[in-house]
Design an enzyme around this catalytic site. Sequence first.
Site, PDB file in Angstrom:
ATOM      1  CE1 TYR A  59      39.846  -8.178  25.419  1.00  0.00           C
ATOM      2  CE2 TYR A  59      38.270  -7.869  27.099  1.00  0.00           C
ATOM      3  CZ  TYR A  59      39.306  -8.214  26.675  1.00  0.00           C
ATOM      4  OH  TYR A  59      40.310  -8.973  27.414  1.00  0.00           O
ATOM      5  CG  ASP A  97      48.999  -7.502  17.102  1.00  0.00           C
ATOM      6  OD1 ASP A  97      49.619  -8.565  16.666  1.00  0.00           O
ATOM      7  OD2 ASP A  97      49.675  -7.192  18.145  1.00  0.00           O
ATOM      8  CG  HIS A 112      48.188 -15.506  25.491  1.00  0.00           C
ATOM      9  ND1 HIS A 112      48.901 -14.539  26.022  1.00  0.00           N
ATOM     10  CD2 HIS A 112      48.365 -16.727  26.104  1.00  0.00           C
ATOM     11  CE1 HIS A 112      49.792 -15.271  26.779  1.00  0.00           C
ATOM     12  NE2 HIS A 112      49.359 -16.629  26.950  1.00  0.00           N
ATOM     13  CB  CYS A 124      25.080 -23.611  23.171  1.00  0.00           C
ATOM     14  SG  CYS A 124      23.107 -23.213  23.114  1.00  0.00           S
ATOM     15  CB  CYS A 143      22.123 -16.795  21.478  1.00  0.00           C
ATOM     16  SG  CYS A 143      20.893 -18.138  20.705  1.00  0.00           S
ATOM     17  CB  SER A 185      56.858  -8.929  31.163  1.00  0.00           C
ATOM     18  OG  SER A 185      55.849  -9.668  31.368  1.00  0.00           O
ATOM     19  CG  ASN A 209      62.309  -6.455  27.326  1.00  0.00           C
ATOM     20  OD1 ASN A 209      62.058  -5.387  27.532  1.00  0.00           O
ATOM     21  ND2 ASN A 209      61.494  -7.453  27.453  1.00  0.00           N
ATOM     22  N   PRO A 210      64.005  -3.581  25.895  1.00  0.00           N
ATOM     23  CG  PRO A 210      62.511  -1.795  25.521  1.00  0.00           C
ATOM     24  CD  PRO A 210      62.584  -3.254  24.965  1.00  0.00           C
ATOM     25  CB  ALA A 227      60.591  -5.342  18.656  1.00  0.00           C
TER      26      ALA A 227
END
Length: 242
Positions: A59, A97, A112, A124, A143, A185, A209-210, A227
């Site tokens: 990530y 993003d 998401h 916690c 922590c 998708s 969408n291609p 897009a």
Amino acid sequence: MRLQAARRVCVLTGAGMSAESGIATFRDALTGLWSRFDPAQLASEQGFRADPRTVWAWYAERRDAMRAAQPNAGHHALADFARRRRGVLTVVTQNVDDLHQRAGNTEAIRLHGDILADRWFDRCARLPACATHEAEPGRPPRCARCGNLVRPGVVWFGEMLPPGGLEAAERAAAASEVMLVVGTSGAVWPAAGLASTARQVGAWVVIVNPHPSEIDAQAHEVVRGTAAIELPCLLSMGADSS
Ligand code: OAD
């Protein structure tokens, strides 16, 4: 014509929306992340618990790529449309993003989550709850008192969506007169169901969408293109045919 006349437009975007900004999609053959990486390891609570360091590092790389990426002509076309037609457009994104936001759609609904946000991994039980964390290079911060780990603020497989987002997205789809579905998708639910929600209330559904998607059957029109090329044409004043 339909787009320019519509009083409510909902846009659902997926990873293909950001592909021309240089961010990899998930399911495209060869270039999609899930053709090279295992989602069970990198996008699940079990995967993170088993090997937090590997998941955190993956990530961290994606965060760097997303910070370096810039909104493309498709993001800008949506933001321009929203500025011209105040109160008409709702952007709902599966993307983690911040390219819609940086282009100007600051209210985009994120189904998401947000890859640039941190959150605690475990709930916690202590009071006061986890507050401080210490970081070691290459490892997720933890922590200092209870060892709880920090994780990225994205939705992993098997997890609930962030509260409120899906309900707001469903309201926008159900109120729409035109629904644009861009760069997804249609493989992941409940996001994929928003196209049929819109269709059921009589909205005109357009997919950009291609390649074929799993929800093409929901569309009145399929625009086979990308897009960044198609959205500026569709959304510019008087130039759309849909
Ligand atoms: P996918 O990777 O499943 O699909 C990307 C879609 O974008 C494909 O249908 C491509 O054909 C299309 N595409 C590729 N380049 C494009 C371009 N330049 N313009 C337009 N379309 C293009 O991505 P999503 O549908 O977003 O979950 O995937 C849904 C979810 O699955 C993601 O949000 C992610 C993933 O696991 C989470 O992060 C929780």
